[in-house]
Design an enzyme around this catalytic site. Structure first.
Site, PDB file in Angstrom:
ATOM      1  CE1 TYR A  71     -61.924 -63.249  -1.559  1.00  0.00           C
ATOM      2  CE2 TYR A  71     -61.064 -61.026  -1.741  1.00  0.00           C
ATOM      3  CZ  TYR A  71     -61.639 -62.132  -2.329  1.00  0.00           C
ATOM      4  OH  TYR A  71     -61.914 -62.129  -3.666  1.00  0.00           O
ATOM      5  CD  GLN A 105     -58.893 -52.720 -14.198  1.00  0.00           C
ATOM      6  OE1 GLN A 105     -59.273 -53.765 -14.732  1.00  0.00           O
ATOM      7  NE2 GLN A 105     -57.773 -52.114 -14.558  1.00  0.00           N
ATOM      8  CB  VAL A 107     -60.198 -54.614  -3.966  1.00  0.00           C
ATOM      9  CG1 VAL A 107     -61.058 -54.895  -5.195  1.00  0.00           C
ATOM     10  CG2 VAL A 107     -59.132 -55.700  -3.797  1.00  0.00           C
ATOM     11  CG  HIS A 123     -62.898 -54.952 -10.225  1.00  0.00           C
ATOM     12  ND1 HIS A 123     -61.708 -55.079 -10.901  1.00  0.00           N
ATOM     13  CD2 HIS A 123     -63.862 -55.014 -11.173  1.00  0.00           C
ATOM     14  CE1 HIS A 123     -61.943 -55.236 -12.200  1.00  0.00           C
ATOM     15  NE2 HIS A 123     -63.244 -55.187 -12.393  1.00  0.00           N
ATOM     16  CB  CYS A 131     -75.626 -59.280   3.422  1.00  0.00           C
ATOM     17  SG  CYS A 131     -76.828 -60.621   3.398  1.00  0.00           S
ATOM     18  CB  THR A 190     -54.767 -51.983 -16.009  1.00  0.00           C
ATOM     19  OG1 THR A 190     -55.677 -53.052 -16.276  1.00  0.00           O
ATOM     20  CG2 THR A 190     -54.916 -50.899 -17.062  1.00  0.00           C
ATOM     21  CB  SER A 191     -52.895 -56.896 -17.937  1.00  0.00           C
ATOM     22  OG  SER A 191     -54.126 -57.251 -17.305  1.00  0.00           O
ATOM     23  CG  ASN A 215     -48.068 -52.029 -18.169  1.00  0.00           C
ATOM     24  OD1 ASN A 215     -47.064 -52.663 -17.831  1.00  0.00           O
ATOM     25  ND2 ASN A 215     -49.284 -52.521 -18.087  1.00  0.00           N
TER      26      ASN A 215
HETATM   27  P1  OAD Z   1     -52.849 -57.497 -13.848  1.00  0.00           P
HETATM   28  O1  OAD Z   1     -52.063 -58.278 -12.855  1.00  0.00           O
HETATM   29  O2  OAD Z   1     -53.616 -58.192 -14.927  1.00  0.00           O
HETATM   30  O3  OAD Z   1     -51.895 -56.464 -14.612  1.00  0.00           O
HETATM   31  C1  OAD Z   1     -51.027 -55.646 -13.878  1.00  0.00           C
HETATM   32  C2  OAD Z   1     -50.289 -54.776 -14.869  1.00  0.00           C
HETATM   33  O4  OAD Z   1     -49.446 -53.906 -14.141  1.00  0.00           O
HETATM   34  C3  OAD Z   1     -49.400 -55.566 -15.828  1.00  0.00           C
HETATM   35  O5  OAD Z   1     -49.683 -55.168 -17.157  1.00  0.00           O
HETATM   36  C4  OAD Z   1     -47.980 -55.159 -15.420  1.00  0.00           C
HETATM   37  O6  OAD Z   1     -47.122 -55.062 -16.541  1.00  0.00           O
HETATM   38  C5  OAD Z   1     -48.228 -53.801 -14.837  1.00  0.00           C
HETATM   39  N1  OAD Z   1     -47.223 -53.354 -13.870  1.00  0.00           N
HETATM   40  C6  OAD Z   1     -46.441 -54.112 -13.071  1.00  0.00           C
HETATM   41  N2  OAD Z   1     -45.647 -53.313 -12.303  1.00  0.00           N
HETATM   42  C7  OAD Z   1     -45.965 -52.029 -12.636  1.00  0.00           C
HETATM   43  C8  OAD Z   1     -45.507 -50.745 -12.208  1.00  0.00           C
HETATM   44  N3  OAD Z   1     -44.543 -50.618 -11.272  1.00  0.00           N
HETATM   45  N4  OAD Z   1     -46.056 -49.638 -12.773  1.00  0.00           N
HETATM   46  C9  OAD Z   1     -47.029 -49.749 -13.719  1.00  0.00           C
HETATM   47  N5  OAD Z   1     -47.504 -50.944 -14.170  1.00  0.00           N
HETATM   48  C10 OAD Z   1     -46.975 -52.053 -13.624  1.00  0.00           C
HETATM   49  O7  OAD Z   1     -53.814 -56.571 -12.996  1.00  0.00           O
HETATM   50  P2  OAD Z   1     -55.037 -55.736 -13.528  1.00  0.00           P
HETATM   51  O8  OAD Z   1     -54.827 -55.238 -14.905  1.00  0.00           O
HETATM   52  O9  OAD Z   1     -55.361 -54.728 -12.482  1.00  0.00           O
HETATM   53  O10 OAD Z   1     -60.549 -58.198 -11.483  1.00  0.00           O
HETATM   54  O11 OAD Z   1     -56.214 -56.814 -13.542  1.00  0.00           O
HETATM   55  C11 OAD Z   1     -57.519 -56.328 -13.867  1.00  0.00           C
HETATM   56  C12 OAD Z   1     -58.493 -57.190 -13.144  1.00  0.00           C
HETATM   57  O12 OAD Z   1     -58.250 -58.559 -13.463  1.00  0.00           O
HETATM   58  C13 OAD Z   1     -58.387 -57.159 -11.635  1.00  0.00           C
HETATM   59  O13 OAD Z   1     -59.008 -56.044 -11.072  1.00  0.00           O
HETATM   60  C14 OAD Z   1     -59.152 -58.419 -11.293  1.00  0.00           C
HETATM   61  C15 OAD Z   1     -58.677 -59.353 -12.376  1.00  0.00           C
HETATM   62  O14 OAD Z   1     -59.722 -60.111 -12.891  1.00  0.00           O
HETATM   63  C16 OAD Z   1     -61.381 -58.692 -10.502  1.00  0.00           C
HETATM   64  O15 OAD Z   1     -60.932 -59.130  -9.471  1.00  0.00           O
HETATM   65  C17 OAD Z   1     -62.818 -58.647 -10.826  1.00  0.00           C
END
Ligand code: OAD
Length: 246
Positions: A71, A105, A107, A123, A131, A190-191, A215
């Site tokens: 981290y 989502q 951090v 998140h 703690c 977000t995916s 996306n």
């Molecule tokens: P991901 O890594 O799953 O997805 C990122 C998304 O961003 C993908 O769909 C890419 O296609 C898209 N992407 C990439 N470059 C981009 C750009 N320039 N503009 C727009 N989109 C772009 O990340 P998250 O969806 O955020 O949770 O993942 C959700 C959660 O999964 C995270 O918060 C984490 C993980 O489990 C926890 O840590 C609890």
């Protein structure tokens, strides 16, 4: 290069007429700041690990020193990053609509550094220390291998939600209320793989909102959305913001 003509007129009209816009962002909105998305491979020292293996309470209990090293590496990487044009456009958009809710989502604190306020952190926040025993917010990291809680003496942990952990209740309630109330929901970078965050778009849709995603790689949810804008958020969001000035 996305231009205003590529953004559907109906979406621009919905943004102009919106009473309440709700935005959900994921790691993709920080990609153009150089922050790897969650599902991109990690590099260097951390290449042999998958984020899903490290971001868990079990991994922390098994090896708190390793998790703190990971981290701290991520904190340094994110602290060096700068908010990009997508973050900045979201911050400005909030001032252009009657009511605006930002749920992230991520951090990485980049929305706040771009000027967004009242950010709902689904998140948590990587720069917070909590703690491990009771989750209370604690003073900063003292740099020791595993910082300890000033109140109970137990281990501190980064203030992020790990896999298998519940979403902070207030963040969940406020996000669901905003999704159910809004008339335009934007799912950005977000995916849409991780619930309950990924369910917010459905909640908005069920309550009559127009839903659009931004996306470069349309997600599985795209078919259920009104619009799927295939492009980078750092390009499309400034264009969307500009459409309000025309
Ligand atoms: P991901 O890594 O799953 O997805 C990122 C998304 O961003 C993908 O769909 C890419 O296609 C898209 N992407 C990439 N470059 C981009 C750009 N320039 N503009 C727009 N989109 C772009 O990340 P998250 O969806 O955020 O949770 O993942 C959700 C959660 O999964 C995270 O918060 C984490 C993980 O489990 C926890 O840590 C609890």
């Amino acid at each position: 290069m996305t231009s205003i003509r590529d953004i559907p007129d109906a979406l621009i009209a919905a943004l102009r007429d919106a009473r309440h816009v709700c935005v959900l962002t994921g790691a993709g909105v920080s990609a153009e700041s150089g922050v790897p998305t969650f599902r991109e491979a990690q590099d260097g020292l951390w290449a042999k690990y998958r984020a899903e293996e490290l971001a868990t309470p079990e991994a922390f209990l098994a090896d708190p020193v390793l998790i703190w090293r990971w981290y701290r590496w991520r904190r340094e990487l994110v602290a060096e990053a700068q908010p990009n044009s997508g973050h900045l456009a979201i911050a400005k958009l909030a001032d252009r609509v009657p009511r605006f809710t930002l749920v992230t989502q991520n951090v990485d604190n980049l929305h706040q550094r771009a000027g967004s306020s009242n950010v709902i952190e689904f998140h948590g926040n990587i720069f917070e220390d909590r703690c491990f025993a009771d989750g209370s917010l604690q003073a900063g990291d003292d740099g020791t291998a595993v910082p300890t809680c000033s109140e109970c003496g137990g281990n501190l942990r980064p203030g992020v939600v790990w896999f298998g952990e519940a979403i902070p209740e207030r963040a969940l309630n406020e996000s669901c209320a905003a999704a159910a109330d809004c008339d335009l929901f934007l799912s950005i970078g977000t995916s849409s793989l991780v619930y309950p965050a990924a369910g917010l778009a459905d909640l908005a849709k069920q309550n009559g909102a127009m839903v659009a995603e931004i996306n470069p790689n349309p997600t599985m949810n795209a078919a259920r959305f009104d619009f799927s804008l295939a492009g980078n958020s750092g390009v499309i969001l400034p264009e969307l913001l500009n459409s309000l000035s025309l």
